[in-house]
Every structure is written in C-alpha cells, then in structure tokens.
Design a protein around this motif. Structure first.
Motif, short mmCIF file in Angstrom:
data_model
loop_
_atom_site.label_atom_id
_atom_site.label_comp_id
_atom_site.label_asym_id
_atom_site.label_seq_id
_atom_site.Cartn_x
_atom_site.Cartn_y
_atom_site.Cartn_z
N GLY A 1 3.59 -1.41 1.09
CA GLY A 1 4.51 -0.27 0.97
C GLY A 1 4.46 0.23 -0.36
O GLY A 1 5.19 1.33 -0.48
N GLN A 2 3.54 -0.03 -1.26
CA GLN A 2 3.67 0.39 -2.60
C GLN A 2 2.99 1.85 -2.56
O GLN A 2 2.17 2.24 -1.85
CB GLN A 2 2.65 -0.38 -3.65
CG GLN A 2 2.65 0.09 -5.05
CD GLN A 2 1.90 -0.92 -5.88
OE1 GLN A 2 1.01 -1.56 -5.49
NE2 GLN A 2 2.26 -1.12 -7.05
N ARG A 3 3.46 2.92 -3.30
CA ARG A 3 3.18 4.39 -3.14
C ARG A 3 2.21 4.64 -4.32
O ARG A 3 1.97 3.93 -5.49
CB ARG A 3 4.38 5.20 -3.36
CG ARG A 3 5.47 4.94 -2.28
CD ARG A 3 6.63 5.86 -2.51
NE ARG A 3 7.55 5.27 -1.34
CZ ARG A 3 8.19 6.52 -0.78
NH1 ARG A 3 7.95 7.68 -1.02
NH2 ARG A 3 9.04 6.10 0.17
N ARG A 4 1.62 5.55 -4.05
CA ARG A 4 0.33 6.02 -4.98
C ARG A 4 0.93 6.27 -6.23
O ARG A 4 0.27 5.86 -7.33
CB ARG A 4 -0.22 7.25 -4.46
CG ARG A 4 -1.25 7.87 -5.18
CD ARG A 4 -1.91 9.18 -4.47
NE ARG A 4 -3.20 9.58 -5.36
CZ ARG A 4 -4.37 9.25 -5.15
NH1 ARG A 4 -4.57 8.41 -4.12
NH2 ARG A 4 -5.31 9.44 -5.85
N HIS A 5 2.04 6.87 -6.58
CA HIS A 5 2.47 7.09 -7.89
C HIS A 5 3.05 5.97 -8.81
O HIS A 5 2.70 5.50 -9.63
CB HIS A 5 3.86 8.19 -8.00
CG HIS A 5 4.15 8.43 -9.40
ND1 HIS A 5 5.13 7.51 -9.94
CD2 HIS A 5 3.85 9.21 -10.22
CE1 HIS A 5 5.57 8.09 -11.15
NE2 HIS A 5 4.64 9.10 -11.26
N GLU A 6 3.52 4.97 -7.86
CA GLU A 6 3.59 3.36 -8.39
C GLU A 6 2.49 2.94 -8.78
O GLU A 6 2.38 2.36 -10.06
CB GLU A 6 4.30 2.63 -7.44
CG GLU A 6 5.89 3.06 -7.14
CD GLU A 6 6.23 2.50 -5.59
OE1 GLU A 6 7.43 2.11 -5.63
OE2 GLU A 6 5.69 1.93 -5.02
N VAL A 7 1.39 3.01 -8.14
CA VAL A 7 0.03 2.21 -8.62
C VAL A 7 -0.42 3.18 -9.72
O VAL A 7 -0.94 2.46 -10.76
CB VAL A 7 -0.91 2.48 -7.30
CG1 VAL A 7 -2.22 2.18 -7.63
CG2 VAL A 7 -0.49 1.91 -6.14
N TYR A 8 -0.55 4.52 -9.68
CA TYR A 8 -0.88 5.15 -10.86
C TYR A 8 -0.25 4.64 -12.29
O TYR A 8 -0.77 4.56 -13.31
CB TYR A 8 -0.50 6.51 -10.43
CG TYR A 8 -0.70 7.50 -11.94
CD1 TYR A 8 -2.03 7.79 -12.59
CD2 TYR A 8 0.43 7.97 -12.71
CE1 TYR A 8 -2.19 8.55 -13.91
CE2 TYR A 8 0.33 8.69 -13.97
CZ TYR A 8 -1.17 8.80 -14.35
OH TYR A 8 -1.31 9.47 -15.64
#
Length: 73
Positions: free
Chosen positions: A37-44
């Motif tokens: 469920g992690q989003r791309r911006h969170e990973v960035y």
C-alpha cells in the motif's frame, strides 16, 4: 501463502552549490521492496531521507535525477 512483493531499483542524484564555489554531487543506487500500500511519493521521501543521511553534506540539495522502477527485465 502471502504474495511476494516486487523488488524495485532506484537511482537518485543530487547537487548542491559549495560555499567557496563549485558544486558537490553524488549518485546513489540500490534496491528496495516497498511496504504493501505504500505510495510512490512515500518511497521517494524515504529514499531522499536515507540519501541525506548517507551524504549529509548534500542535505537539502537539488535532486537532478530520480528513477524508481521494477527490478525486472
């Protein structure tokens, strides 16, 4: 059996002006598996934070390149 989450490869490069002139620049490349469920911006944001810990002189630097892709061909 739980589904295996895919692995991603990232590359991040940042650059920052030096007080006496010139620029500092560094590139970091590694692998990660995002949480469900992690989003791309969170990973960035996590990668950026880890980058600044790895290269403290480049904290608040301008990111000149970022790539996050599945680690498969």
């Amino acid at each position: 059996m739980p589904e295996e989450l895919p692995e991603y490869h990232f590359i991040i490069t940042a650059q920052k002006p030096l007080p006496g002139g010139g620029h500092a620049m560094a590139t970091w490349s590694a692998y990660l598996t995002p949480r469900p469920g992690q989003r791309r911006h969170e990973v960035y944001a996590e990668i950026r934070n880890a980058y600044e810990k790895r290269y403290p002189d480049l904290a608040r630097a301008c990111v000149t390149f970022f790539s996050l892709e599945l680690n498969t061909l």
